[in-house]
Design a protein around this motif. Sequence first.
Motif, PDB file in Angstrom:
ATOM      1  N   GLY A 151       0.871  -1.227   0.135  1.00 16.52           N
ATOM      2  CA  GLY A 151      -0.015  -0.143   0.165  1.00 16.52           C
ATOM      3  C   GLY A 151       0.710   1.309  -0.033  1.00 16.52           C
ATOM      4  N   ILE A 152       2.099   1.194  -0.310  1.00 16.90           N
ATOM      5  CA  ILE A 152       3.021   2.418  -0.296  1.00 16.90           C
ATOM      6  C   ILE A 152       2.650   3.408  -1.203  1.00 16.90           C
ATOM      7  N   TYR A 153       2.284   2.675  -2.590  1.00 17.13           N
ATOM      8  CA  TYR A 153       2.034   3.470  -4.029  1.00 17.13           C
ATOM      9  C   TYR A 153       0.741   3.347  -4.430  1.00 17.13           C
ATOM     10  N   GLY A 154      -0.304   3.492  -3.235  1.00 18.43           N
ATOM     11  CA  GLY A 154      -1.614   3.269  -3.868  1.00 18.43           C
ATOM     12  C   GLY A 154      -2.173   1.771  -3.358  1.00 18.43           C
ATOM     13  N   GLN A 155      -3.205   1.509  -3.567  1.00 17.91           N
ATOM     14  CA  GLN A 155      -3.741   0.244  -3.129  1.00 17.91           C
ATOM     15  C   GLN A 155      -3.095  -0.926  -3.823  1.00 17.91           C
ATOM     16  N   SER A 156      -3.100  -2.267  -3.036  1.00 17.12           N
ATOM     17  CA  SER A 156      -2.341  -3.269  -3.366  1.00 17.12           C
ATOM     18  C   SER A 156      -3.143  -4.635  -3.673  1.00 17.12           C
ATOM     19  N   ASN A 157      -2.876  -5.579  -3.998  1.00 19.85           N
ATOM     20  CA  ASN A 157      -3.685  -6.762  -3.905  1.00 19.85           C
ATOM     21  C   ASN A 157      -2.718  -8.073  -3.311  1.00 19.85           C
ATOM     22  N   ASP A 158      -3.053  -8.592  -2.197  1.00 27.03           N
ATOM     23  CA  ASP A 158      -2.229  -9.519  -1.764  1.00 27.03           C
ATOM     24  C   ASP A 158      -2.119 -10.739  -2.806  1.00 27.03           C
ATOM     25  N   GLU A 159      -3.468 -11.113  -3.260  1.00 31.88           N
ATOM     26  CA  GLU A 159      -3.244 -12.282  -4.487  1.00 31.88           C
ATOM     27  C   GLU A 159      -2.422 -12.155  -5.544  1.00 31.88           C
ATOM     28  N   GLN A 160      -2.559 -10.905  -5.850  1.00 32.99           N
ATOM     29  CA  GLN A 160      -1.738 -10.457  -7.229  1.00 32.99           C
ATOM     30  C   GLN A 160      -0.195 -10.413  -6.817  1.00 32.99           C
ATOM     31  N   SER A 161       0.090  -9.746  -5.477  1.00 38.20           N
ATOM     32  CA  SER A 161       1.175  -9.806  -5.073  1.00 38.20           C
ATOM     33  C   SER A 161       1.930 -11.145  -4.827  1.00 38.20           C
ATOM     34  N   ILE A 162       1.385 -12.102  -4.317  1.00 43.71           N
ATOM     35  CA  ILE A 162       1.870 -13.420  -4.156  1.00 43.71           C
ATOM     36  C   ILE A 162       2.235 -14.162  -5.303  1.00 43.71           C
ATOM     37  N   GLN A 163       1.161 -13.980  -6.469  1.00 47.64           N
ATOM     38  CA  GLN A 163       1.390 -14.485  -7.669  1.00 47.64           C
ATOM     39  C   GLN A 163       2.696 -14.061  -8.250  1.00 47.64           C
ATOM     40  N   THR A 164       2.978 -12.657  -8.139  1.00 44.82           N
ATOM     41  CA  THR A 164       4.278 -12.257  -8.537  1.00 44.82           C
ATOM     42  C   THR A 164       5.263 -12.600  -7.846  1.00 44.82           C
ATOM     43  N   ILE A 165       5.294 -12.682  -6.550  1.00 48.48           N
ATOM     44  CA  ILE A 165       6.447 -13.622  -5.793  1.00 48.48           C
ATOM     45  C   ILE A 165       6.651 -14.751  -6.422  1.00 48.48           C
ATOM     46  N   HIS A 166       5.829 -15.600  -6.561  1.00 45.79           N
ATOM     47  CA  HIS A 166       5.770 -17.164  -7.195  1.00 45.79           C
ATOM     48  C   HIS A 166       6.489 -17.138  -8.418  1.00 45.79           C
ATOM     49  N   ARG A 167       5.904 -16.019  -9.308  1.00 47.42           N
ATOM     50  CA  ARG A 167       6.751 -15.911 -10.747  1.00 47.42           C
ATOM     51  C   ARG A 167       8.248 -15.602 -10.630  1.00 47.42           C
ATOM     52  N   ALA A 168       8.351 -14.747  -9.792  1.00 46.88           N
ATOM     53  CA  ALA A 168       9.778 -14.500  -9.727  1.00 46.88           C
ATOM     54  C   ALA A 168      10.700 -15.622  -9.308  1.00 46.88           C
ATOM     55  N   LEU A 169      10.025 -16.415  -8.315  1.00 42.79           N
ATOM     56  CA  LEU A 169      10.917 -17.587  -8.098  1.00 42.79           C
ATOM     57  C   LEU A 169      11.063 -18.568  -9.258  1.00 42.79           C
ATOM     58  N   GLU A 170      10.118 -18.543 -10.128  1.00 41.39           N
ATOM     59  CA  GLU A 170      10.224 -19.370 -11.423  1.00 41.39           C
ATOM     60  C   GLU A 170      10.917 -19.038 -11.981  1.00 41.39           C
ATOM     61  N   LEU A 171      11.526 -17.585 -12.331  1.00 35.70           N
ATOM     62  CA  LEU A 171      12.329 -17.043 -13.199  1.00 35.70           C
ATOM     63  C   LEU A 171      13.614 -16.977 -12.568  1.00 35.70           C
ATOM     64  N   GLY A 172      13.679 -17.501 -11.227  1.00 32.18           N
ATOM     65  CA  GLY A 172      15.006 -17.579 -10.776  1.00 32.18           C
ATOM     66  C   GLY A 172      15.693 -16.239 -10.104  1.00 32.18           C
ATOM     67  N   VAL A 173      14.702 -15.518  -9.816  1.00 32.15           N
ATOM     68  CA  VAL A 173      14.662 -14.143  -9.000  1.00 32.15           C
ATOM     69  C   VAL A 173      14.696 -14.223  -7.680  1.00 32.15           C
ATOM     70  N   THR A 174      15.503 -14.615  -6.906  1.00 30.33           N
ATOM     71  CA  THR A 174      15.571 -15.205  -5.834  1.00 30.33           C
ATOM     72  C   THR A 174      15.667 -14.480  -4.501  1.00 30.33           C
ATOM     73  N   LEU A 175      16.289 -13.182  -4.762  1.00 36.14           N
ATOM     74  CA  LEU A 175      16.428 -12.091  -3.534  1.00 36.14           C
ATOM     75  C   LEU A 175      15.155 -11.410  -3.482  1.00 36.14           C
ATOM     76  N   LEU A 176      14.351 -11.693  -2.372  1.00 38.47           N
ATOM     77  CA  LEU A 176      13.224 -10.879  -1.995  1.00 38.47           C
ATOM     78  C   LEU A 176      13.391 -10.231  -0.889  1.00 38.47           C
ATOM     79  N   ASP A 177      13.165  -8.882  -0.881  1.00 37.71           N
ATOM     80  CA  ASP A 177      13.457  -7.853  -0.086  1.00 37.71           C
ATOM     81  C   ASP A 177      12.307  -7.209   0.497  1.00 37.71           C
ATOM     82  N   SER A 178      12.240  -7.351   1.876  1.00 38.74           N
ATOM     83  CA  SER A 178      10.807  -6.797   2.745  1.00 38.74           C
ATOM     84  C   SER A 178      11.612  -6.023   3.724  1.00 38.74           C
TER      85      SER A 178
END
Length: 322
Positions: free
Chosen positions: A25-52
């Motif tokens: 929600g930092i840059y406007g409304q966010s969607n948890d389901e969409q965000s989780i799908q994006t994280i999963h796709r990142a891992l599929e692509l080999g994008v392993t460093l996840l920054d929180s």
Amino acid sequence: MKTTKLGNSDITVSSIGLGLMGMSGIYGQSNDEQSIQTIHRALELGVTLLDSADVYGNGHNEELLGKALKGRRDQAIVATKFAFQSDFQTISGHPDYVKKAVDESLRRLNIDYIDLYYQHRVDPNVPIEETVGAMSELVQAGKVRYLGLSEASAQTIRRAHAVHPISALQTEYSLWSREVEADILPVVNELGITFVAYSPLSRGFISGELRRFEDLAEDDARRNLPRFQKENFQQNVDIVEEILKMAKEKGCTASQLALAWTIAKGALPIPGTRRISYLEENAEAANIVLTPDELARIEAVSPGSAIQGGRYDDSHMKGLNI
């Protein structure tokens, strides 16, 4: 996905990471389901460093990442941070707070250990030796594997590294924010510390998608940043036009060109996005090779002196480079 070794560690990470702040929600409304799908796709692509960070969404971001990693923990390099309170102003580096913060982060993430634990901002009232000493105890306890700092000065980095090896230094770095090149990059390179570049696309400006101030949602925090103010906005958009022209000649997007430049400068960028399409676009930047002439031309069309407005307001800037 190309990989690189995280400084002073035995971890191999993707050469481009994923910043998660915008998923809370930092840059406007966010969607948890969409965000989780994006994280999963990142891992599929080999994008392993996840920054929180614990302050993103006041804990929401870590909880979101924890849900996304259920059954996938071994695929990710989890990075998170402590120090900020929920108001993004108050900072604590007191040893007692360090130990409390890590336990709360582990609970929200629902994991046994954090791969890379950053001090989000340096506490000017607590010697860095005390803070890093407490962080070092977390490594000994098995709660954290490696340590990082964010927005620290060259002197502070040296002092911290003398207490316990620092693996990463995270600071804003992009075509529009190049201050680190003078003092910070030489020190981290000398000490074998990986430089992690946050906001490598200047919070979406360099992508070329923002054309008007009104394009920002009413609850978008970028409205409060100097570079996004109406009086600066159009002049900065004009600079993006030149980057867009170069990207077209190279056969890539402006975002990919900017990320490829960041990698060529020796940094590990962690662009943030909530959308799979942008994630896939960003990941492709790891494969773009820029010639010395192209690098020089990119820097010529986007000199730091041409950017209108600072990274943050004056009060926030005082808390940087301590």
